[in-house]
Design a protein around this motif. Sequence first.
Motif, short mmCIF file in Angstrom:
data_model
loop_
_atom_site.label_atom_id
_atom_site.label_comp_id
_atom_site.label_asym_id
_atom_site.label_seq_id
_atom_site.Cartn_x
_atom_site.Cartn_y
_atom_site.Cartn_z
N THR A 31 0.85 -1.19 0.00
CA THR A 31 0.00 0.00 0.00
C THR A 31 0.89 1.24 0.00
OG1 THR A 31 -0.19 0.39 2.39
CG2 THR A 31 -1.73 -1.20 1.43
N LEU B 37 -1.15 -0.46 -3.88
CA LEU B 37 -2.56 -0.43 -3.53
C LEU B 37 -2.83 0.81 -2.70
CD1 LEU B 37 -5.41 -1.66 -3.14
CD2 LEU B 37 -4.50 -2.88 -1.16
N GLY C 49 -5.06 1.62 -0.55
CA GLY C 49 -6.12 0.93 0.20
C GLY C 49 -6.91 1.91 1.04
N ASP C 50 -8.15 1.53 1.35
CA ASP C 50 -8.91 2.41 2.25
C ASP C 50 -8.43 2.25 3.69
OD1 ASP C 50 -10.02 -0.06 2.72
OD2 ASP C 50 -12.11 0.55 2.41
N SER C 51 -7.42 1.39 3.90
CA SER C 51 -6.72 1.37 5.19
C SER C 51 -6.13 2.75 5.48
CB SER C 51 -5.62 0.30 5.19
OG SER C 51 -4.78 0.44 4.06
N ASP D 19 -8.84 1.38 -3.82
CA ASP D 19 -10.01 0.76 -3.18
C ASP D 19 -11.28 1.55 -3.47
OD1 ASP D 19 -9.43 -1.62 -1.91
OD2 ASP D 19 -8.85 -0.67 -0.02
N LYS E 291 -10.29 -2.10 -6.37
CA LYS E 291 -10.50 -3.29 -5.52
C LYS E 291 -11.79 -3.09 -4.75
CE LYS E 291 -7.97 -4.16 -1.65
NZ LYS E 291 -9.03 -4.10 -0.61
N HIS F 199 -11.58 -9.25 -3.03
CA HIS F 199 -11.02 -9.27 -1.66
C HIS F 199 -11.97 -10.09 -0.78
CE1 HIS F 199 -9.22 -6.61 1.82
NE2 HIS F 199 -9.47 -7.84 2.24
N VAL G 257 -7.60 -10.77 -3.38
CA VAL G 257 -6.89 -10.66 -2.10
C VAL G 257 -7.53 -11.66 -1.12
CG1 VAL G 257 -6.45 -9.16 -0.10
CG2 VAL G 257 -6.27 -8.23 -2.43
N GLU H 106 -7.47 -12.22 2.83
CA GLU H 106 -6.98 -11.57 4.05
C GLU H 106 -7.33 -12.39 5.28
OE1 GLU H 106 -7.79 -7.38 4.50
OE2 GLU H 106 -6.98 -7.35 6.54
N ILE I 57 -2.60 -11.55 2.54
CA ILE I 57 -2.19 -10.70 3.68
C ILE I 57 -2.68 -11.44 4.92
CG2 ILE I 57 -4.18 -9.15 3.24
CD1 ILE I 57 -2.45 -6.96 4.74
N VAL J 101 0.71 -8.82 -0.05
CA VAL J 101 0.54 -7.38 0.14
C VAL J 101 0.69 -7.07 1.63
CG1 VAL J 101 -2.00 -7.51 0.33
CG2 VAL J 101 -0.94 -5.35 -0.30
N VAL K 215 0.61 -3.45 4.47
CA VAL K 215 0.34 -2.02 4.63
C VAL K 215 1.68 -1.32 4.91
CG1 VAL K 215 -0.75 -0.33 6.19
CG2 VAL K 215 -2.05 -2.33 5.36
#
Length: 261
Positions: free
Chosen positions: A20, A39, A41-43, A81, A110, A134, A177, A179, A200, A210, A212
């Motif tokens: 990410t 990525l 990501g919305d993380s 994302d 994603k 995902h 993905v 997870e 992940i 992947v 973070v």
Amino acid sequence: MRRTVKEFREAKGKRLVYLTAYDYPTARLAEAAGVDAILVGDSLGMVVLGYPSTVPVSLEEMLHHTKAARRGAPDTFLVADLPYLSYATLDRALSAAERLLKEGGADAVKLEGGEEVAEIVRGLTRAGVPVLGHVGLTPQTASQLGGYKLQGKRPEEAERILKGAMALEEAGAYGVVLEMVPALLAKEITGRLSIHTVGIGAGPYTDAQVLVFHDVVGLYGEFKPRFVKRYLEAGKLIQEALVQYAKEVREGVFPGPEHSF
Ligand code: KIV
């Protein structure tokens, strides 16, 4: 050279590296390190914006960060994302994906979920939008799954995750993905799919991995999930540097003659 979606579609068995990144400097570093895909990501909602989960992340926030990451990594395949509920209907998904690809510069989007989102994935891929699926722990709906914990331990859960991954492949996703699922379940899913899997917290048998960015370099709090390997304690180093800076200003050490005109 930026990889193409076709290369990712044909990536089965290749040990690709996703990471990410959410802004210009982290994307630059990821590109310079030679990762295969970034990525956004919305993380980012948690590690950059300080939200308690990924649920509050808006499409505008995803766009803002996707554009910045793209500026930092012009030559790297970039996945963004789709935020929570932005793909609740096909119309919404198409319009969110359109913005992330056209304005944000993403190469793919994603989204989270298995069989329940397969028709959305089909609609997106028919319209020409490359989609990464995902399954397993899906953070946007983590509270419905009992929190941030291992998924697929019970046989019926494992079956649901496997069927979800297969439905995503059938609907046209270019990869999935996995997870926080047991390594042997990830191995089985990876063996059953002809598209690549990106793990992940899913053990060593997926095609790609992947992590973070902030977990890898130690920039997000003290908590380290078991599946994360921390390659650097950047947070501690930065903290020490800032303490030293404040001390030197207070003691009149900085700026010295070499920093003055
Ligand atoms: O948002 C994110 O960063 C993700 C990865 C953890 C896969 O979805």
